[in-house]
Design an enzyme around this catalytic site. Sequence first.
Site, PDB file in Angstrom:
ATOM      1  N   ASP A  53      40.377  29.311  35.567  1.00  0.00           N
ATOM      2  CA  ASP A  53      39.817  28.056  35.932  1.00  0.00           C
ATOM      3  C   ASP A  53      38.386  27.812  35.346  1.00  0.00           C
ATOM      4  O   ASP A  53      37.451  27.082  35.782  1.00  0.00           O
ATOM      5  CB  ASP A  53      39.830  27.697  37.604  1.00  0.00           C
ATOM      6  N   SER A  54      37.688  28.990  34.814  1.00  0.00           N
ATOM      7  CA  SER A  54      36.461  28.981  34.229  1.00  0.00           C
ATOM      8  C   SER A  54      36.444  28.027  32.946  1.00  0.00           C
ATOM      9  O   SER A  54      35.593  27.704  32.497  1.00  0.00           O
ATOM     10  CB  SER A  54      36.052  30.388  33.694  1.00  0.00           C
ATOM     11  N   ASP A  92      45.221  30.833  36.312  1.00  0.00           N
ATOM     12  CA  ASP A  92      44.538  30.806  37.657  1.00  0.00           C
ATOM     13  C   ASP A  92      45.153  29.521  38.415  1.00  0.00           C
ATOM     14  O   ASP A  92      45.389  28.530  37.881  1.00  0.00           O
ATOM     15  CB  ASP A  92      42.940  30.431  37.564  1.00  0.00           C
ATOM     16  N   LYS A 122      47.056  33.735  39.445  1.00  0.00           N
ATOM     17  CA  LYS A 122      46.043  34.419  40.136  1.00  0.00           C
ATOM     18  C   LYS A 122      45.488  33.594  41.117  1.00  0.00           C
ATOM     19  O   LYS A 122      45.263  32.380  40.982  1.00  0.00           O
ATOM     20  CB  LYS A 122      44.971  34.909  39.216  1.00  0.00           C
ATOM     21  N   GLU A 124      42.731  33.379  44.632  1.00  0.00           N
ATOM     22  CA  GLU A 124      41.226  34.060  45.224  1.00  0.00           C
ATOM     23  C   GLU A 124      41.486  34.269  46.597  1.00  0.00           C
ATOM     24  O   GLU A 124      41.994  33.014  47.392  1.00  0.00           O
ATOM     25  CB  GLU A 124      39.971  33.232  44.843  1.00  0.00           C
ATOM     26  N   GLU A 191      35.272  40.870  41.706  1.00  0.00           N
ATOM     27  CA  GLU A 191      34.430  40.514  40.753  1.00  0.00           C
ATOM     28  C   GLU A 191      33.011  40.620  41.640  1.00  0.00           C
ATOM     29  O   GLU A 191      32.718  40.300  42.639  1.00  0.00           O
ATOM     30  CB  GLU A 191      34.608  38.838  40.568  1.00  0.00           C
TER      31      GLU A 191
END
Length: 272
Positions: A53-54, A92, A122, A124, A191
């Site tokens: 998602d970066s 993501d 993925k 978070e 991270e």
Amino acid sequence: MATYIVEDRKKITTQRIKAMKSEGQKISMITSYDYSMARLVDEAGVDIILVGDSAANVMAGYTTTLPITLDEMVYHASCVVRGTSRALVVCDMPFGSYQAGREDGVRSALEIMKRSGCDAVKLEGGAEIADTIRGIVNAGIPVMGHLGLTPQSVNQFGGYGLRAREEAEAEKLVSDARLLEQLGCFAIVLEKIPAALTSRVCSELHIPLIGIGAGAADGQVLVLQDMLGMNVGFKPKFVRHYADLHAVITDAVGQYVSDVKSADYPRIEESY
């Protein structure tokens, strides 16, 4: 052919990624968001391509990852899948696609997998999203976890600083990592946490831990544009520049502009 390009072109699976840890092989992971770059990254031998998602930052110019939508992530993941033959492609799940609960999370994961053709998703978070992860895994979708600095929670954290420095947060991270393994995650990204904590988690879990700004782990991940030196002025401690594409690209385009302006391009041999 360059020596760093792998000879084994067999498709990487989640089971292969898990086996790499037990075999003592380090895992290489890099982000990509489009077909052309994915082809290059895949040919260079990377094990996992993360459609991060970066993309909200490096592709769309947002200051956080929060604005990117599910449809936009599906688009980027679809492009990457079409450019990849060997690497495992992980997408993501964007902010807002799973935080509301298990039903929304499973539905979003199914949509990503069906529409993009990627290999895994993925998410978070830890215990707070355990039920959602359980539902996605039970739906037959491989899940990669993400602990430590979780950029989708930037407003809650108040920034992008080092996480899990204090004992209470460190112990929660260890507990969350164990839980994610129990829930069926095939790997976890850690991270921006202390290197000593990363070493501890790697030693206690059987699944691979992929670090970013977290010291030595079972593997590493970086944002492609960062490691290629495309983002001038952005150089956190953990980023190693493997190229200076900002200079290469601006010089090349600048030369093209000069050649057009001076009528040096196109020449006779470049015309039909």
